[in-house]
Design a protein around this motif. Structure first.
Motif, PDB file in Angstrom:
ATOM      1  N   SER A  15       0.827  -1.212   0.000  1.00  0.00           N
ATOM      2  CA  SER A  15       0.000   0.000   0.000  1.00  0.00           C
ATOM      3  C   SER A  15       0.858   1.258   0.000  1.00  0.00           C
ATOM      4  CB  SER A  15      -0.945  -0.002   1.213  1.00  0.00           C
ATOM      5  OG  SER A  15      -1.896  -1.044   1.098  1.00  0.00           O
ATOM      6  N   LEU A  19       0.430   4.403  -2.547  1.00  0.00           N
ATOM      7  CA  LEU A  19       0.273   5.788  -2.081  1.00  0.00           C
ATOM      8  C   LEU A  19       1.409   6.671  -2.573  1.00  0.00           C
ATOM      9  CD1 LEU A  19      -0.952   5.089   1.565  1.00  0.00           C
ATOM     10  CD2 LEU A  19      -2.327   5.880  -0.372  1.00  0.00           C
ATOM     11  N   LEU A  24       0.296  10.393  -2.224  1.00  0.00           N
ATOM     12  CA  LEU A  24      -0.602  10.467  -1.071  1.00  0.00           C
ATOM     13  C   LEU A  24       0.001   9.820   0.174  1.00  0.00           C
ATOM     14  CD1 LEU A  24      -3.999   9.579  -2.805  1.00  0.00           C
ATOM     15  CD2 LEU A  24      -3.264  11.827  -2.002  1.00  0.00           C
ATOM     16  N   LEU A  25       1.323   9.837   0.277  1.00  0.00           N
ATOM     17  CA  LEU A  25       1.959   9.242   1.453  1.00  0.00           C
ATOM     18  C   LEU A  25       1.518   9.965   2.725  1.00  0.00           C
ATOM     19  CD1 LEU A  25       5.568   8.704   0.083  1.00  0.00           C
ATOM     20  CD2 LEU A  25       3.974   6.909   0.771  1.00  0.00           C
ATOM     21  N   ARG A  59      -4.336  13.163 -10.543  1.00  0.00           N
ATOM     22  CA  ARG A  59      -5.164  12.177  -9.845  1.00  0.00           C
ATOM     23  C   ARG A  59      -6.562  12.195 -10.443  1.00  0.00           C
ATOM     24  NH1 ARG A  59      -3.404  14.925  -4.720  1.00  0.00           N
ATOM     25  NH2 ARG A  59      -1.321  14.091  -4.292  1.00  0.00           N
ATOM     26  N   ASP A 150      -6.079  -1.365  -4.642  1.00  0.00           N
ATOM     27  CA  ASP A 150      -5.436  -1.785  -3.390  1.00  0.00           C
ATOM     28  C   ASP A 150      -6.357  -2.733  -2.636  1.00  0.00           C
ATOM     29  OD1 ASP A 150      -3.885  -2.105  -1.186  1.00  0.00           O
ATOM     30  OD2 ASP A 150      -3.921  -0.016  -0.536  1.00  0.00           O
TER      31      ASP A 150
END
Length: 232
Positions: A15, A19, A24-25, A59, A150
């Motif tokens: 995951s 991310l 998008l961490l 995105r 995911d």
């Protein structure tokens, strides 16, 4: 148009990889090196992300993501139609009527019965499989070059899981989308096909065609994973 399955136990970094690609961490986690390119756009170079404004444009339009639990990806206070409509409003210039028609069209494409009713419904009024189809609609409405899934079927029953996997494959073929499919289930990876990348403790330990890796695993960790799956 290809498929890359990423497999490994919980905590292996699957995951985090997804991310990282989306930019998008979590707060406090950042890349130190490496490069990420999606459809000719440089998301990350020399450990630095593109500007947040640019990432927001990519995105949805260039890369979409389907999460494991649809209830956490959907706003419980907004109808499903409005939530899919938001992506079209932010990334396009279609009229309200044209957006509505496009949403109903993709609801039909993901095999949601009674699209008009789904459009007006709130997430809690739908089944788990229906909610995941709505999330898939949100991710695919702008025809992204990359779709990241995911663990999208973990919370679903076996029959619904098979339907969602088949649906992803169909949409992929129709739209030419590349799919990055994250799973801890090697049986799911076998059904998805394509390439398989095995992660362990944040590192890639094996990569190759799914059939080759599953039949002739070269790394001891992959062999242990396979030994833990009775049906493989």
């Amino acid at each position: 148009g290809g498929t890359l399955c990423v497999a490994g136990e919980s905590g292996s970094g699957k995951s985090a990889l997804a991310l990282a690609i989306m930019g998008l961490l979590p707060s406090g986690m950042r890349p130190e090196q490496g490069r990420i390119e999606v459809a000719g756009h440089t998301v990350l170079a020399d450990g630095r992300y593109a500007a947040e404004r640019q990432l927001r444009q990519w995105r949805g339009a260039r890369m979409g993501m389907v999460f494991q639990e649809p209830m956490t990806a959907l706003n419980p206070l907004v109808t499903c139609g409005q939530q899919v409509d938001e992506a079209l409003r932010l990334h396009g210039r279609l009229s309200r009527a044209a957006r509505r028609a496009r949403i109903l069209e993709i609801f039909e494409a993901v095999r949601l019965d009674a699209p008009e009713r789904i459009f007006r419904s709130y997430p809690h009024q739908l089944s788990g499989g229906q909610r995941q189809r709505v999330v898939l609609s949100m991710a695919m409405i702008l025809r992204p070059a990359l779709l990241i899934c995911d663990e999208p079927t973990t919370a679903l029953d076996v029959t619904t899981q098979a339907e969602i996997l088949g649906l992803i494959a169909t949409l992929q073929q129709e739209q030419g989308t590349t799919v990055l499919f994250i799973t801890h289930d090697l049986g799911v990876a076998a059904r998805m096909g394509g390439e398989l990348l095995v992660m362990h403790e944040g590192r890639v330990v094996e990569q190759g065609a799914v059939a080759d890796v599953l039949v002739r695993p070269g790394h001891a960790y992959t062999q242990r994973l396979l030994a833990a799956v009775p049906s493989m």
